[in-house]
Structures are given as structure tokens and as C-alpha cells.
Design a protein around this motif. Structure first.
Motif, short mmCIF file in Angstrom:
data_model
loop_
_atom_site.label_atom_id
_atom_site.label_comp_id
_atom_site.label_asym_id
_atom_site.label_seq_id
_atom_site.Cartn_x
_atom_site.Cartn_y
_atom_site.Cartn_z
N VAL A 61 4.13 1.02 5.73
CA VAL A 61 4.24 -0.44 5.74
C VAL A 61 4.58 -0.94 4.34
N ILE A 62 3.92 -0.34 3.33
CA ILE A 62 4.20 -0.75 1.95
C ILE A 62 5.61 -0.30 1.53
N TYR A 67 11.35 -1.96 0.18
CA TYR A 67 12.78 -2.08 0.46
C TYR A 67 13.15 -3.51 0.86
N GLU A 68 12.21 -4.19 1.50
CA GLU A 68 12.48 -5.56 1.95
C GLU A 68 12.56 -6.53 0.78
N TYR A 69 11.61 -6.41 -0.17
CA TYR A 69 11.48 -7.43 -1.21
C TYR A 69 12.15 -7.06 -2.53
N LEU A 75 15.26 -1.01 -6.96
CA LEU A 75 15.02 0.18 -6.14
C LEU A 75 15.60 1.44 -6.78
N LYS A 76 16.65 1.24 -7.58
CA LYS A 76 17.31 2.40 -8.19
C LYS A 76 16.55 2.95 -9.40
N ILE A 110 16.36 -2.41 7.61
CA ILE A 110 16.64 -2.50 6.17
C ILE A 110 18.13 -2.22 5.92
N ASP A 111 18.70 -2.96 5.00
CA ASP A 111 20.09 -2.81 4.61
C ASP A 111 20.38 -1.35 4.22
#
Ligand code: ZN
Ligand code: ZN
Length: 410
Positions: A61-62, A67-69, A75-76, A110-111
Motif C-alpha cells: 500500500v505504501i 508511485y502515486e504521489y 522516483l528515479k 499507475i502510469d
């Protein structure tokens, strides 16, 4: 699930699975959902003589929120200390137990670009450390535990608790754990049977395999010279035996990355990078994918193929009888650990060095020159069917029947 069965499964994972040695560190990755089982594994590992057991907890969930926020640039970022930790573990000859409990398609909203961006950076940074497990330098093992969302995906008509119970039953059947048996002893017998299949195939040294099935698969897969069929037990250079995958039913080998021709039609969906790819096929020419299609999530398939040049070539070919314990349950697990053991499969991407004579002493370039494939990816997909026919073709053109109606006949 009751405590005695959980402890039995934990013992199997620690003893027959990763086989931690006296004085050796063990690293466990597990979901926060599975704290009880993880604690049993830690206890069993210390009883087996582990020097230190470290647990890396994860939470789906985390991860989804990350990835959502987070934006793609954030993220990279994979900090150096993350890699330093892995290097420290390898320097101290740690072994790895991965307790998997993934919800299929959990990241499907997620994208895809975000998922791919982080995955590429991660794979690039981890590249120097991949050999530790890929080449069996240290022991590693993967076992799975059920979770409610995964269970409901498999058994949508059952209430949640009943679905989890049914998935537990399926998993325990697959890994040969019952109330009244000694799974460690059963695994020894099972590993011996797989070793027998490997020995026969190795003696034949086929030049190529011909796969034909009722779904439209008509594929020639060349094998590299001096190939080695492997299955079941893995072995470190020090001779420590372990079971990398629990369950496992496969014997597998190294395809020649330049000698694969024809069409292969997948027989099960592929859960890849949070997406579920369905009804897909590939057309190969001179080893490379030259055409492909998918009924669902074709975009994810394209991302997989476009990762690097090696992602368009094969790195593994695996044989599994259609009548295997997993296949006989006739359940689609939406999880490669199980589904790959229900069916003959191929992998796009990197090959295993253990599948060629002297492979552990060869550089990546040597292996490439011998026809082995290199890539950041290694993605298994299933194509075995009830009607699968497999023929071994030797260099002199003579043939040997390997599979008839989905099963081993040799
Ligand atoms: Zn495999
Ligand atoms: Zn594989």
C-alpha cells in the motif's frame, strides 16, 4: 493457518530453501502483513546457526502511494546507501530469503512510465550485484504467502476468509507441506527426480528443440553448445545446496540467442511490473522478436521488449510436464513463481551462467559470444499446453521425442 503448519513451512523455507549455514548472515524480505510467518523463519534461522538475521519489511500500500504521489524525477533517485547495504551483505556472504505476497495488478492504475523509470535506474545500479544471486554465488530462495486481495482474484466467488483458505491450500499443495508429512524429505526425493531429467537431456546434447501446440505455437529453439540442463537444487561455488524457488517443477537450459525461429503463443497471462498482460504472442526470426501482439496491456509488453537489445532475445527455455502438482490444481495464480511451474516457459532477457559449461568463469562477453543472452530483464512467460509436443533435434538431424500430449516421455 494454524501455527504448526506455519512453523513447518518456515522450517522448509529456511532449511531446504535458503539453507542458511552456521555463522552465515541471512537477509529476509517480507511484507508487514506476514510478521508471524517471518518471525518463525527468523527463529528457525537462528536455530540453524545464522549469525545475524536482518528483515527488510515492505508494504504494498505504501509502495503504491510512493508511485502515486512522487514525481518521476524523485522516483528515479536511488541513494548510494541503498546499494552500499547490498554490497555489505555480499561482502559478508549473506544469503537471501524472499517471502513473497504480491497482489497481482496492484500497480495497474499507475502510469507505466513512472514504473519503468524507477525500474531502469534500479536495474542499472544493481547491475554489478545481480551476479551474486543469478550466478548462485550466495544462496537465495523465494517462497510465497497468500493475501486477501490475491486470494479474491483467484477465487472471486468465495468470501474473503474462504478465498484465503483456498489459496493457502493451493500454496501448501504446491510446496508439498501437509499435516502428516516431512516436507524436507519429500523435497529431497523431488530434487532427485528433476536431477534425473537433467542427466538424460544433458547426455543427448540436442542442437535444438521443436515445440508444437494446439494454440498455434510452432517454434524452433536452438541450444548453445556445451549447454547444461539444470533444475531443482542450486549450488554455490562452496558446494552449499539450496532450492531457489519453492515450488519448482522445471528443468531449464540456455537458448542460443541467435537461433530461435517461429511463433510462440503464450498460454497464461503475464504479471509484469504491476500490469497483467493477456493473450499475447511473439514471432521470432534469427533469435529476435520481430513481431508481437497482446489482447491486453500491449503497452507493458512493448516496454518490456524495448528495455534493451537483449530483451528481444531468449535467455531461458524450461520444460515442465503438464501433469505436475501445480498444473493439476488447474488454478491460474497470477504469480510467476507458481504459474511458471505449471507450464513449459521461455524467458526474455538474461540467461543463467550455470546453463553452460564453465559459465561461472566466463565474462558477459564470453557468454554472449557463445550464444547466451545478456539483458537487464529476465521475464518468464508460459506457453506449455495439454497438447504440447516437444522434439529434440541433434546436430546430425536425428530426432528424439521429449514431450507427447504435454508430458515428458523420455
Ligand atoms: Zn524457469
Ligand atoms: Zn526464468
Amino acid at each position: 493457518m494454524n501455527e504448526s503448519i506455519l512453523r513447518k513451512y518456515a522450517k522448509l523455507a529456511v532449511r531446504s530453501g535458503v539453507n542458511v549455514q552456521k555463522g552465515q548472515p541471512l537477509v529476509i524480505t517480507a511484507s508487514v502483513r506476514d510478521a508471524d510467518f517471518t518471525e518463525y523463519c527468523v527463529e528457525e534461522a537462528y536455530k540453524a546457526g545464522a549469525s545475524v538475521v536482518n528483515v527488510k519489511w515492505n508494504d504494498e500500500v505504501i509502495s503504491h502511494m510512493d508511485y502515486e504521489y512522487q514525481d518521476t524525477e524523485t522516483l528515479k533517485i536511488i541513494p548510494d546507501w541503498f546499494i552500499d547495504r547490498v554490497r555489505y551483505e555480499h561482502d559478508n556472504k549473506a544469503c537471501y530469503l524472499h517471502i513473497e505476497s504480491e497482489t497481482p495488478g496492484f500497480m495497474s492504475d499507475i502510469d507505466q512510465e513512472k514504473l519503468t523509470a524507477r525500474r531502469l535506474v534500479y536495474m542499472e545500479k544493481m547491475k554489478p550485484y545481480r551476479a551474486y544471486t543469478m550466478n548462485n554465488i550466495g544462496q537465495w530462495s523465494i517462497v510465497a504467502l497468500p493475501n486477501p486481495k490475491w486470494a479474491k482474484k483467484l477465487f472471486p466467488d468465495l468470501a474473503e476468509d474462504k478465498a484465503v483458505e483456498a489459496l493457502w491450500k493451493a500454496i501448501l499443495t504446491a510446496v508439498r507441506v501437509r499435516e502428516d508429512n516431512d516436507p524436507v524429505a519429500e523435497w529431497e526425493a523431488h530434487d532427485k527426480e528433476l536431477a534425473d531429467h537433467c542427466r538424460i537431456l544433458n547426455d543427448h546434447q540436442f542442437d535444438k528443440l521443436h515445440f508444437e501446440s494446439e494454440t498455434g505455437t510452432d517454434l524452433y529453439v536452438g541450444l548453445v553448445k556445451d549447454h547444461i540442463w539444470c533444475g531443482g537444487i542450486g549450488e554455490t561455488p562452496e558446494g552449499i545446496c539450496f532450492n531457489p524457488n519453492m515450488p519448482t517443477e522445471e528443468v531449464f537450459c540456455m537458448p542460443d540467442r541467435n537461433r530461435v525461429d517461429g511463433k510462440v503463443v503464450a498460454s497464461k497471462p503475464l504479471s509484469y511490473n504491476g500490469k497483467v498482460i493477456e493473450d499475447f504472442w511473439f514471432e521470432f526470426k534469427d533469435g529476435a522478436v520481430v513481431d508481437y501482439g497482446a489482447g491486453k496491456s500491449e503497452e507493458a509488453l512493448k516496454q518490456l521488449l524495448d528495455t534493451d537489445e537483449g530483451s528481444k532475445h531468449l535467455g531461458e527455455v524450461a520444460l515442465i510436464s503438464y501433469d505436475s502438482p501445480i498444473s493439476n490444481m488447474n488454478i491460474l495464480f497470477f504469480n510467476t513463481l507458481f504459474d511458471e511451474n505449471a507450464s513449459c516457459h521461455l524467458a526474455l532477457g538474461r540467461c543463467y551462467a550455470e546453463n553452460i559449461k564453465g559459465g561461472y568463469d566466463m565474462t558477459e562477453e564470453d557468454i554472449l559470444a557463445a550464444g547466451g543472452n545478456q539483458s537487464l530483464n529476465h521475464e518468464d512467460f508460459m506457453f506449455g499446453t495439454r497438447g504440447m509436443k516437444v522434439t529434440g533435434i541433434k546436430a546430425d538431424g536425428s530426432t528424439v521425442e521429449i514431450f507427447r500430449n504435454g508430458n515428458f516421455v523420455m
